[in-house]
Motif scaffolding. Sequence first.
Motif, mmCIF file in Angstrom:
data_model
loop_
_atom_site.group_PDB
_atom_site.id
_atom_site.type_symbol
_atom_site.label_atom_id
_atom_site.label_comp_id
_atom_site.label_asym_id
_atom_site.label_seq_id
_atom_site.Cartn_x
_atom_site.Cartn_y
_atom_site.Cartn_z
ATOM 1 N N MET A 198 0.854 -1.177 0.000
ATOM 2 C CA MET A 198 0.000 0.000 0.000
ATOM 3 C C MET A 198 0.895 1.234 0.000
ATOM 4 O O MET A 198 1.803 1.346 0.821
ATOM 5 C CB MET A 198 -0.901 -0.025 1.232
ATOM 6 N N LYS A 199 0.649 2.143 -0.907
ATOM 7 C CA LYS A 199 1.394 3.403 -0.982
ATOM 8 C C LYS A 199 0.529 4.520 -0.424
ATOM 9 O O LYS A 199 -0.616 4.699 -0.837
ATOM 10 C CB LYS A 199 1.720 3.753 -2.431
ATOM 11 N N TRP A 248 -4.303 6.849 -0.600
ATOM 12 C CA TRP A 248 -3.792 5.487 -0.410
ATOM 13 C C TRP A 248 -4.027 4.708 -1.697
ATOM 14 O O TRP A 248 -5.163 4.621 -2.172
ATOM 15 C CB TRP A 248 -4.521 4.812 0.756
ATOM 16 N N PHE A 249 -2.966 4.133 -2.239
ATOM 17 C CA PHE A 249 -3.040 3.442 -3.523
ATOM 18 C C PHE A 249 -2.270 2.133 -3.437
ATOM 19 O O PHE A 249 -1.324 2.004 -2.665
ATOM 20 C CB PHE A 249 -2.445 4.322 -4.630
ATOM 21 N N ALA A 250 -2.654 1.184 -4.271
ATOM 22 C CA ALA A 250 -1.974 -0.113 -4.311
ATOM 23 C C ALA A 250 -0.527 0.045 -4.770
ATOM 24 O O ALA A 250 0.355 -0.691 -4.343
ATOM 25 C CB ALA A 250 -2.728 -1.076 -5.223
ATOM 26 N N SER A 251 -0.283 1.025 -5.643
ATOM 27 C CA SER A 251 1.067 1.253 -6.160
ATOM 28 C C SER A 251 1.134 2.663 -6.759
ATOM 29 O O SER A 251 0.101 3.307 -6.960
ATOM 30 C CB SER A 251 1.401 0.229 -7.250
ATOM 31 N N ALA A 252 2.341 3.105 -7.067
ATOM 32 C CA ALA A 252 2.506 4.399 -7.729
ATOM 33 C C ALA A 252 1.848 4.374 -9.101
ATOM 34 O O ALA A 252 1.259 5.369 -9.547
ATOM 35 C CB ALA A 252 3.990 4.750 -7.841
ATOM 36 N N GLU A 253 1.902 3.230 -9.760
ATOM 37 C CA GLU A 253 1.270 3.090 -11.081
ATOM 38 C C GLU A 253 -0.246 3.223 -10.971
ATOM 39 O O GLU A 253 -0.889 3.821 -11.831
ATOM 40 C CB GLU A 253 1.638 1.743 -11.726
ATOM 41 N N GLU A 254 -0.811 2.655 -9.921
ATOM 42 C CA GLU A 254 -2.259 2.760 -9.716
ATOM 43 C C GLU A 254 -2.664 4.210 -9.478
ATOM 44 O O GLU A 254 -3.693 4.672 -9.972
ATOM 45 C CB GLU A 254 -2.712 1.871 -8.554
ATOM 46 N N GLU A 264 -1.099 6.865 -10.691
ATOM 47 C CA GLU A 264 -1.009 7.529 -11.997
ATOM 48 C C GLU A 264 -2.208 7.167 -12.868
ATOM 49 O O GLU A 264 -2.756 8.019 -13.570
ATOM 50 C CB GLU A 264 0.302 7.167 -12.700
#
Length: 141
Positions: free
Chosen positions: A1-2, A17-23, A25
């Motif tokens: 979690m990011k 809160w995001f699953a990844s930096a890509e998510e 973006e």
Amino acid sequence: MKVLDLQCPHGHRFEGWFASAEEFESQLSRKLVECPVCSATEVSRLPSAPRLNLSGATEAQAPAGAGEMQARVMRALREVLEKTENVGDRFAEEARRIHYNEAPARNIRGVTTPEDAKALVEEGIEVMPLPIPAALKEPLQ
């Protein structure tokens, strides 16, 4: 979690809160990331320190930060705006009409002079000043 520190063009800072930096973006490009204060979707990522999510670690609940408090105030103001009729510069006149049963009872908001506001209070008409931030003066979304 990011956990990312974000900011809208109006200067409101908040966490996402995001699953990844890509998510992040991906959601940003689809205008799914929104400021919780003003609903702007033009959001930028701020530099932030890394955060660790240690399972089993407990921490006392911290008091609401300034950003969270600002978001709560903005939500409350939005609710007031949604549940009141804007009578503009006819506020004092309309408040009196409602008070004296010459107009239907309802929640109103508007603009009046400090002198008229004082006169309303002296007549027993409850009024309250409510400064509206610029971000909420635009149409509600």
